[in-house]
Design an enzyme around this catalytic site. Structure first.
Site, short mmCIF file in Angstrom:
data_model
loop_
_atom_site.label_atom_id
_atom_site.label_comp_id
_atom_site.label_asym_id
_atom_site.label_seq_id
_atom_site.Cartn_x
_atom_site.Cartn_y
_atom_site.Cartn_z
N LYS A 1 12.99 12.48 35.14
CA LYS A 1 12.91 13.45 36.22
C LYS A 1 11.79 14.43 35.85
CE LYS A 1 13.88 17.38 38.49
NZ LYS A 1 12.67 18.19 38.70
N GLU B 1 14.17 21.29 23.84
CA GLU B 1 12.97 21.97 23.35
C GLU B 1 12.73 23.11 24.32
OE1 GLU B 1 9.53 23.34 23.34
OE2 GLU B 1 8.66 21.36 23.69
N CYS C 1 4.40 26.28 25.27
CA CYS C 1 5.59 26.87 24.65
C CYS C 1 5.35 27.26 23.19
CB CYS C 1 6.80 25.95 24.78
SG CYS C 1 6.53 24.27 24.19
N GLU D 1 9.31 35.64 26.81
CA GLU D 1 8.28 34.61 27.03
C GLU D 1 7.65 34.81 28.41
OE1 GLU D 1 7.77 29.89 26.18
OE2 GLU D 1 9.58 30.49 27.25
#
Length: 491
Positions: free
Chosen positions: A186, A261, A295, A394
């Site tokens: 997906k 992750e 990331c 973040e």
């Protein structure tokens, strides 16, 4: 550059292309031009069930699980070869769909995913066997035969993000297939193009029907259905920490294996004994590679106070060298954010940082190229407090927070003062300090005098809120296999 051929934007289930059951589609856009690229099928719950059933049937009764290791390796190697043969097309699709500079997609992303399949072809061929074990002899004195086997889990579902669509899907697909599992992908709603093209490559390489499936659509519909489906034995997810926590909770109902992750706010330390010019170049790369949609970005730059002003000067000069432009131009090194929301989020955090007392050194504003695109200037904020929002949250964009420190101990404490622990960096010419600080930093990967170097053989994953489990390397196989012990009496 020639425009790549686009797929029909359909679902790929059991080796066949098909529309969504209700015909629903959604557009994917080029973030550099703001124009629609194509429409892509939006899977229904019924489509997801069909994909899971196809993968389950392929696992239980198909060829792939039973195929010999060398035959599997040939297919995986062929996938790697086809990726290299179609490199220009794949790179162009990636660049169009998410704004990644074509030069990076072509020379980094493509080669990396080809290497992944070649690496795991070797794993499939020779490194998945179990081991015999010495156990206690029977009462008659005979030594039983005892051994272990590594067996595949079954149906694996991957939910992948927009920032590295090919890499962060193939880090899951390659080891899962090497172990003999079947797979459902997906992709992110914003960046489905390379996922669809990869399905064609897998079929051409000889992957049996049903072994690999692609269901495009929303996370709310497709992602949730995969997480909750009882026939899916593992979820491999890359994305935000918030969504990852939700997946972990949902998966617990069916006791699925999960690898996550997740987010990062990586600390990058420059000591006063570093090569300052090179350290600044590394810091600029760490913060602004892939326009900050990374990331592992080094978005917290900790600089020893004695070289603080010098580093800021060199950092600005290094960052001025970025070429902002059309991602499909091979000269471009800095493209647009993936969409309008991502661009506006950067602007929001710059405003927050300034309210919190940070000093704007460079950038800080949205921009366009030829009047179009979701660009945000590479931004450097100095004198940032490590407790501030811009240092702790973040942003996922090109906004770098620079924080001063005095001692090595203070630098380590600041670096570890974060809920995240994905990556970290150290710039120093002192070998002892390099190892000492690298060992002390709470992060899954630490770079010394560089940033962003990866290899298929090295495992990658995060500490703390940055995730669970590891991808890449032989270590990744632990999360795509299960161990069976066999004890044979010889009496």
């Amino acid at each position: 550059m020639n425009t790549p051929t686009l797929s029909k934007g359909q679902l790929f289930i059991n080796g066949q292309w098909r529309d969504a059951a209700d015909g629903a589609v959604a557009a994917t856009f080029n973030p550099a031009t703001e124009l629609e690229i194509m429409k892509v099928a939006q899977a229904t719950l019924g489509d997801v069930n069909d994909a899971v059933d196809a993968a389950h049937e392929a696992f239980e009764n198909g060829e792939w699980r039973k195929m010999g290791p060398h035959h599997k390796a040939r297919v995986l190697n062929r996938i790697g070869d086809l990726i290299e043969e179609n490199a220009d097309e794949l790179a162009a699709l990636e660049s169009m769909d998410m704004g990644k500079p074509l030069a990076f997609a072509r020379h980094f992303d493509i080669q990396f995913i080809a290497d992944l399949f070649h690496f795991y072809a070797g794993v499939a061929s020779g490194q998945l066997g179990g081991a015999t074990r010495q156990v206690t002899p029977s009462e008659t004195g005979n030594m039983p035969l005892a051994y272990t086997r590594k067996e595949p889990l079954g149906v694996i579902a991957a939910i992948t993000p927009f920032n590295f669509p090919m890499i962060l899907s193939c880090t899951k697909i390659a080891p899962a297939l090497a172990a003999g599992n079947t797979f459902i992908h997906k992709p992110a709603s914003a960046t489905p193009l390379t996922a669809l093209r990869m399905a064609e490559i897998f079929k051409e390489a000889g992957l049996p029907d049903g072994t690999f499936n692609v269901v495009t659509g929303s996370g709310r519909t497709v992602g949730n259905a995969l997480v909750e489906h009882p026939k899916v034995k593992k979820i491999a997810f890359t994305g935000s920490t918030e969504v990852g926590k939700g997946i972990l909770k949902q998966s617990s109902e069916s006791l699925k294996k999960v690898t996550l992750e997740l987010g990062g706010k990586s600390a990058h330390i420059i000591f006063d004994d570093a090569d300052i010019k090179q350290a600044a170049q590394n810091a600029s790369l760490a913060a602004f590679f892939n326009k900050g949609e990374f990331c592992m970005a080094g978005t917290r730059l900790l600089v020893q106070r004695s070289v603080y002003d010098e580093v800021l000067t060199e950092l600005v000069e290094a960052t001025k060298g970025l070429v902002i432009g059309d991602p499909l131009d091979m000269a471009t090194t800095f493209g647009p954010q993936v969409d309008e929301g991502a661009r506006d989020n950067c602007a929001k955090y710059v405003d927050i940082a300034l309210e919190e007392g940070a000093r704007l050194v460079m950038g800080g504003k949205p921009m366009t190229v030829d009047g179009k695109g979701y660009y945000f200037e590479p931004t450097i904020l100095a004198d940032v407090d490590n407790k501030s929002r811009v240092a702790q949250e973040e942003i996922f964009g090109p906004v770098l927070a620079v924080i001063p420190f005095d001692t090595e101990e203070e630098a380590i404490a600041l670096a570890n003062d974060s809920e995240y622990g994905l990556a970290a960096g150290v710039q120093t010419q002192n070998l002892g300090r390099a190892h000492r600080v690298a060992h002390a930093m709470e992060a899954g990967m630490v770079w010394v005098n560089t940033w962003g170097q990866f290899d298929s053989a090295l495992p990658f994953g995060g500490y703390k809120a940055s995730g669970i489990g590891r991808e890449m390397g032989i270590e990744a196989m632990e999360s795509y296999t299960q161990n069976k012990s066999v004890y044979v009496s010889l009496d």
